[in-house]
Design an enzyme around this catalytic site. Structure first.
Site, mmCIF file in Angstrom:
data_model
loop_
_atom_site.group_PDB
_atom_site.id
_atom_site.type_symbol
_atom_site.label_atom_id
_atom_site.label_comp_id
_atom_site.label_asym_id
_atom_site.label_seq_id
_atom_site.Cartn_x
_atom_site.Cartn_y
_atom_site.Cartn_z
ATOM 1 N N GLU A 66 -29.447 -113.219 -36.503
ATOM 2 C CA GLU A 66 -29.216 -113.689 -37.861
ATOM 3 C C GLU A 66 -30.403 -114.569 -38.243
ATOM 4 O OE1 GLU A 66 -25.894 -116.071 -40.551
ATOM 5 O OE2 GLU A 66 -25.632 -115.896 -38.387
ATOM 6 N N ARG A 121 -24.260 -114.788 -20.908
ATOM 7 C CA ARG A 121 -25.338 -115.473 -21.606
ATOM 8 C C ARG A 121 -26.351 -116.036 -20.609
ATOM 9 N NH1 ARG A 121 -23.934 -118.313 -26.640
ATOM 10 N NH2 ARG A 121 -25.020 -120.121 -25.793
ATOM 11 N N LYS A 164 -28.153 -123.615 -32.581
ATOM 12 C CA LYS A 164 -29.070 -123.671 -33.718
ATOM 13 C C LYS A 164 -28.769 -124.881 -34.598
ATOM 14 C CE LYS A 164 -30.064 -118.729 -34.240
ATOM 15 N NZ LYS A 164 -29.889 -117.559 -35.120
#
Length: 747
Positions: free
Chosen positions: A121, A347, A357
């Site tokens: 994104e 992850r 973020k």
């Protein structure tokens, strides 16, 4: 349930000996068996974007960056055994391509045997966690002569900017990959996604909900409490279509209506409880402008984008495991001929690395760091500026492998990969970071001589250089001790030490300022020792130096972990808990990014010693001609790189990439310090154990009002601090802790 309490992560030590500490879910001990795809209506899939099939490409870049074009290898339905870099994912792909497999019909499609995608994104800069996704998705495609798409999931106009799009492209190329002609945006598909939303309404599988957000949240229930159907769930298809089209036409305010899928409000999977599909957002989009005022949500858009692009293997991380049922529901209930399939891997969690973020953005906006590419940041551009090479990062990720195990990797593993990558190729130089003046009184003050210095101790092909020596030099302050132990082999009063590539000197006098600080040493030298060691005595220490007369003065930046140790441990525990499906959403996921803004309290977790600037470092003269991204090993100090923002006219700024492995007295002192810390910790644990014996289990949780608000008769928490019922799995774990305390309690 996890076999180890994730809340204990900070106490067990992460990890020992540079090896990852794994928190393993029992059901994940064996790789999953590929499941058959869900049935779907036999309606032709949307036409895909045409263009030459560019397969993923991996390069072996060096220097500040590099990229390679996409080129296909030999057509193959199975990756060679020696190239099984991607673990269980390759087993899945092998099964899918085998005769009768899900994608067996693709075998032989040169450059297009499988399709993967990297779907960031564009709401921030990529971090080290994204590097794993990039390397796995592009690398897996290359291993099977397939292709990997770069797709921007730009469905939230409030946080997305073209700046982020450009930075992401740069980072992917820096890692050595090229998407060829396969660059896509979710916004390319807004028309198709809207049509599919109407399709679900017409099929009676979606409805417009007009509940206020607070009511919707309450009616959704919790893990332990079933949800309640919205009072608007029974609207007719005609009314839903009318309202949805009016939403599209801008008739309503944000939050007034929302389009939801018709799932099951009593499902044990919270993601199946009528998840939202479209929301009203009167925001301009970075690509479509003001064409739309409604935007699809990630969970709806994600799978459909995969469908449109013909993705064969949609690879996500473990926190999306619970979303797979919703992913499959959408593709099964839409007119898609060949539905894609989602798979999950663990992850990349690394100690000292922050991957939220929101928190990274907070650091940037608060000017705690000097931008997204600050060398302390876990962003790829930050790592690039710090001097880490893409090859070192690839080696690190492939060394860890691809599994479904929740793991936290010690940053020492990454540091070793960086050293292994740079050590054979970077030239050596002598730099004194914290200088102490040394005057050699019996060396002619007007004399200068040149000595030969190898550019690399084990690679003669890298040649040598000339270094100038004179009677006044600088050495590191830590290379002199006034009260030195016998094991200290560097300079001390009356002691001798060998200067690298030069003479043995002996300390005769120590000069101090009015505050008692040592500011100069006066020494003599052994004229016969320049090119050899003496035979009549042992001189064990060798130190580096720089001539005062010919020194180049510049700035050295020494970096440490951005967060304090206790904050880093808590952060990693929270990330691992979210990945396991406990606690809140995992950092970096769409859900996490839409949560409340990070408060200033987070800034208190920043390590004040994360950056130390040494503005009076003394360099070999030749280093003044260095260029940005030139890398060197400063002997006995570490690996360094010229900062990209160094002033054109100087003086230069050198960033420490990584320190060298500790040896000698410094290592012994650190080991001794660690031993003292262990003893202190053992004493602390013993005291805590004694205190626990006096703690009534009925009282052990009641003081934790910041976490819990309601308790049962035994004192076991039943509700969170905000009054929400705790998940059954959480209550069960708390009860287990209660039972343990009951056994050791001594009234």
């Amino acid at each position: 349930m996890a076999s180890l309490k994730l809340g204990d992560l900070a106490r067990i030590g992460i990890p020992i000996g540079g090896k990852p500490a794994n928190l393993v879910l029992p059901e994940e001990l064996e790789p999953p068996t590929p499941a058959a795809p869900p049935p779907a209506p036999k309606v032709p899939a949307p036409k895909e974007k045409k263009g030459a099939a560019a397969s993923a490409a991996v390069s072996s870049p060096s220097g500040a960056g590099g990229s390679s074009g996409g080129g296909g290898g030999a057509s193959s339905s199975k990756a060679p055994a020696e190239k099984k870099k991607f673990g269980f994912l390759q087993e899945i792909v092998d099964a899918d391509l085998a005769k009768g497999g899900r994608t067996a019909d693709r075998v032989g499609k040169k450059g297009d045997v499988i399709r993967t995608r990297f779907p960031p994104e564009p709401n921030g800069y990529l971090h080290i966690g994204h590097a794993k996704s990039i390397i796995v998705n592009f690398g897996l495609a290359k291993a099977y002569d397939g292709r990997c798409h770069l797709r921007f999931d730009d469905t939230n106009p409030t946080t997305e900017e073209t700046e982020y799009v450009d930075s992401i492209k740069e980072d992917v190329r820096w890692l050595g990959f090229d998407w060829g002609e396969h660059l896509y945006f979710a916004s390319d598909y807004f028309d198709q996604l809207y049509e599919w939303a109407e399709y679900l309404i017409k099929e009676g599988k979606a409805y417009v909900d007009s509940q206020p957000p607070e009511e919707m949240k309450k009616n959704r229930g919790s893990v332990s409490v079933p949800g309640v159907d919205s009072r608007f769930r029974t609207r007719s298809i005609e009314e839903n279509l009318k309202l949805f089209r009016e939403m599209r036409d801008g008739k309503y305010k944000e939050g007034e209506h929302i389009l939801r899928m018709k799932g099951d409000m009593k499902s044990s999977n919270m993601n199946m409880r009528d998840m939202p599909i479209y929301r009203i957002m009167h925001k301009s989009h970075h690509r479509t402008g003001d064409k739309w005022c409604i935007y699809p949500l990630y969970d709806f858009a994600h799978g459909q984008e995969d469908s449109i692009e013909g993705i064969t293997h949609s690879i996500c991380t473990l926190e999306f495991d619970a979303h797979r049922e919703l992913y499959d529901w959408f593709v099964a209930n839409l007119p898609i001929e060949k539905p894609p399939k989602q798979f999950e891997m663990s992850r990349l969690n690394v100690t000292t690395f922050l991957t939220s973020k929101r928190k990274l953005l907070k650091l940037v906006k608060s000017k705690v760091v000097d931008g997204w590419d600050d060398p302390r940041m876990s962003t790829l551009c930050g790592m690039r500026r710090r001097g880490v090479t893409p090859q070192a990062l690839q080696n690190f990720i492939l060394k860890l492998g691809v599994t479904k195990q929740i793991a936290v990797t010690d940053v020492a593993v990454l540091e070793d990969c960086i050293r292994e990558d740079l050590d054979p190729v970077v030239p050596r130089r002598m730099v004194v970071i914290n200088p102490l003046k040394v005057t050699i009184e019996d060396y002619d003050a007007g004399k200068t001589e040149e000595v030969d210095a190898a550019n690399h101790p084990s690679n003669p092909d890298m040649g040598s250089r000339k270094i100038k020596f004179s009677n006044v030099i600088y050495i590191e302050q830590e290379d002199f001790r006034e009260d030195a132990p016998d094991s200290f082999f560097r300079l001390k009063p009356g002691g001798e030490v060998k200067l690298r590539y030069s003479y043995i000197i002996k300390c005769k006098e120590v000069v101090k300022d009015s505050a008692g600080k040592v500011i100069e040493l006066k020494c003599t030298h052994d004229p016969s020792s320049r090119d050899s060691m003496p035979t009549d005595r042992k001189v064990k220490g060798v130190i580096h130096w720089v001539s005062e007369k010919y020194a180049y003065t510049a700035t050295v930046r020494l970096y440490d972990a951005l967060l304090k140790p206790e904050a880093d441990a808590a952060n990693l525990a929270a990330v691992a808990a979210a990945e396991a499906g406990e606690g809140g959403p995992a950092e970096g996921t769409p859900e996490e990014e839409e949560e409340t803004e990070v408060t200033d309290d987070f800034l208190k977790q920043v390590n004040p010693q994360s950056l130390v600037e040494m503005k009076n470092a003394k360099f070999e003269e030749s280093l003044g001609a260095s260029k940005p991204f030139d890398r060197f090993q400063f002997e006995r100090n570490g690996l360094f790189v010229v900062d990209k923002y160094s002033p054109a006219g100087g003086p230069l700024i050198f960033n420490r990439i990584i320190g060298l492995r500790e040896s000698g007295l410094k290592k012994e002192e650190n080991v001794a310090s660690a031993a003292r810390s262990r003893k202190d910790e053992q004493a602390k644990q013993a005291a805590e154990k004694e205190a626990k014996k006096k703690l009534n289990p009925k009282d052990m949780f009641r003081s934790q009002t910041d976490l819990y608000s309601k308790f049962d008769d035994d004192g076991v928490p039943t509700h969170s601090a905000d009054g929400e019922p705790l998940p059954k799995s959480r209550v069960k774990k708390l009860k287990q802790e209660w039972d343990k305390q009951k056994k050791i309690y001594e009234p």
